[in-house]
Design a protein around this motif. Structure first.
Motif, PDB file in Angstrom:
ATOM      1  N   MET A  59      70.769  48.135   9.931  1.00  0.00           N
ATOM      2  CA  MET A  59      71.205  48.478  11.293  1.00  0.00           C
ATOM      3  C   MET A  59      70.453  49.694  11.829  1.00  0.00           C
ATOM      4  O   MET A  59      69.992  49.703  12.977  1.00  0.00           O
ATOM      5  N   ASN A 328      72.973  42.441  17.864  1.00  0.00           N
ATOM      6  CA  ASN A 328      73.795  41.562  17.038  1.00  0.00           C
ATOM      7  C   ASN A 328      73.446  40.088  17.210  1.00  0.00           C
ATOM      8  O   ASN A 328      73.867  39.263  16.394  1.00  0.00           O
ATOM      9  N   ALA A 338      77.047  45.696  14.385  1.00  0.00           N
ATOM     10  CA  ALA A 338      76.550  47.028  14.736  1.00  0.00           C
ATOM     11  C   ALA A 338      77.001  47.408  16.135  1.00  0.00           C
ATOM     12  O   ALA A 338      76.945  46.606  17.060  1.00  0.00           O
TER      13      ALA A 338
END
Length: 439
Positions: A59, A328, A338
């Protein structure tokens, strides 16, 4: 005409420093420091539980590849210059980067809005033909877009009349508009800018006139009759003009009678506020408090900046909603999602903003926010800890305070001897005295 407004705003931003300052003030109001938070999705029960660290690092890499510190100011600059910013994204999975590509306003239009507050836009695919590129260059340029846009352009080539305007996938494309008409409302300052230049020319002319003089040479009369003949007066005028004309600030006028000296412009005994008021009206006409740029009142500046931060923040939230959707959808984080959270840290209110995050950190909530707001990127926090341990920076011991003590430090204080506790209390009191003096 909308296109005329936008083109005028572009040129004004390029050549007028006052207008450019207005746009840049809004575009760079915040410092673009953000936190990435992994959210656990309860409905994804089949995902592996032991991959949190791996997904968290992924992420951070993905969000770092967005380049938000560069892209968001560029989008906001286009927003305030053109009245709207239209953009799409392209993901390079090998380098884990997501690039944001903006379109000119005249080739885009908003047709709807998603439940997340992001815009649904249509693109005029004749934009690619208007670039003046060769076929090979155009093909190379199209490769920097998603397959959706590449297929859309091919459909446009096959049927230009029906496929000129096409709706882009809102998961990867969106827009931000200043108003429903997507007009640059800061352009209203143009009239005040032109007036300001005219007032400046007038003031310059008045200042020059106060430096100029008229030399009045009067010929004497006797019982209303000329003492000198006309030819004699002409010769006298020529002789005197040779003396007066040595200065470009004086003019000679010959009449009949005595000689006197007159100023073209009179000295003003009162302050002229016309030019100052004209300059202030530039900011007032765009809805800004002119004290932000010209005043010296700290209280007025504080409240004005807070209002301007709220104005820009609503556009920032729209952008963050869009980027959360993009991240995402491009990457699968399995059982996690995230969320990028932008921190409200402004260069104009930096000390107050940092103090707010510091107060939250002392309560045990928001330690990560405080570190990121202070200027440390979330991706580099662990690297900094590792580097400081390697350099053995623990030898530099700061004063004991609630900011530097850990739970183990406080436990050791409880077990310390009375003399040790007394010395520790004195150290804490000294530290508090230093803080009070600093405040």
């Amino acid at each position: 005409d909308k296109s005329t407004w936008i083109e005028t705003s572009r040129k004004l931003y390029a050549v007028n420093p006052i207008y450019a300052r207005l746009v840049d003030y809004f575009s760079n109001l915040f410092m673009w420091r953000y936190v990435v938070i992994p959210h656990k999705l309860s409905y994804k029960k089949t995902a592996k539980e032991n991959k949190f660290k791996e997904l968290y690092e992924l992420m951070l890499d993905v969000v770092a590849g967005l380049g938000l510190e560069i892209k968001i100011p560029l989008i906001l600059t286009q927003l305030f210059i053109e009245g709207g910013s239209y953009f799409t994204t392209y993901c390079d999975e090998e380098s884990i980067t997501i690039d944001t590509i903006t379109f000119p306003s005249k080739y885009c239009r908003k047709v709807g809005e998603t439940q997340f507050g992001t815009g649904i836009i249509q693109l005029d695919f004749s934009y690619f033909d208007s670039l003046g590129l060769t076929q090979a260059q155009k093909q190379q340029f199209l490769e920097s877009f998603t397959p959706e846009i590449q297929e859309g352009y091919q459909a446009y080539i096959n049927d230009m009349s029906n496929n000129r305007w096409q709706t882009l996938d809102p998961h990867y494309s969106s827009c931000v508009l200043l108003n429903e008409k997507a007009l640059p409302n800061l352009i209203y300052a143009l009239g005040s800018l032109l007036d300001y230049e005219q007032y400046g020319d007038n003031e310059l002319e008045r200042s020059n006139n106060r430096l100029k003089y008229i030399v009045v040479h009067k010929m004497p009369l006797y019982q209303d009759k000329l003492i000198f003949e006309t030819d004699e007066v002409k010769q006298i005028h020529k002789s005197l003009s040779k003396i007066v004309n040595t200065s470009d600030k004086a003019r000679l006028m010959t009449t009949y009678g005595e000689i006197s000296l007159q100023k073209i412009g009179e000295d003003e005994t009162t302050e002229n506020k016309t030019l100052a008021n004209a300059y202030k009206s530039i900011f007032n006409n765009v809805g800004l408090n002119d004290i932000v740029f010209t005043g010296d009142s700290a209280e007025a500046l504080k409240y004005s900046v807070l209002r301007d931060k709220a104005t820009v923040w609503k556009y920032v939230e729209q952008l963050m909603n869009f980027y959360n959707i993009v991240v995402n959808n491009y990457f699968d984080f399995e059982k996690y999602q995230a969320e990028i959270s932008m921190l409200q840290v402004s260069s104009y209110t930096y000390n107050d903003d940092i103090q707010t995050y510091r107060d939250n950190a002392t309560l045990g909530i928001g330690k990560l926010d405080f570190m990121v707001a202070s200027g440390v990127k979330q991706k580099n926090i662990q690297d900094r800890f590792d580097l400081e341990n390697f350099l053995d920076l623990t030898q530099i011991v700061p004063l004991q305070s609630s900011y530097t003590q850990t739970s183990s430090d406080r436990e050791s204080q409880k077990d310390a001897s009375p003399s040790d506790k007394t010395s520790q209390v004195k150290e804490e009191e000294q530290s508090n005295d230093v803080k009070k003096k600093k405040k």
